[in-house]
Design a protein around this motif. Sequence first.
Motif: not given
Length: 146
Positions: A49, A53, A55, A57, A67, A73, A99, A101, A129
């Motif tokens: 990572e 990026d 992200v 979640g 994020d 985040t 991305y 997760k 991820i």
Amino acid sequence: MAIQIGEKGSLNAEPNVVPMIDIMLVLLIIFMIVTPVISAGFQAEARPEESGDVVLGIDRAGQFYLDPGTGETGIVPEGQLETMLTQIYGARTTDKILYFKADQNLEFAKIQEGIDVARSAGVRVIAAITEELREERGGLFGGGAP
């Protein structure tokens, strides 16, 4: 199927396989073209990572975290995910990768909800991820003692 009447009144029944061979050759050509295209679409790439990026979640309780590429985040308030993603991806012209997760015990419906919201907000590519299996789990299938 072709039926011919012979000179002496006997029937000669022979199957006409030429159309079947034509269809099989066309299918063979289609599969020869489509198979490499399909396999090229699913490529896994190991990369760490990086900052910058975006992200998204989802934790075990189904709460979204975002994020935006700053490394910080934050919890996404209920119903604000699409607005936040639209702001982030509205300004981008080339890099529209998110991305993603999620907790492994999460129901798939919550994951699908996150993907649908991201798609409607302008995300073009969603990359998953994952975490590597750890040694203390006992190898590949986790059969060892914790």
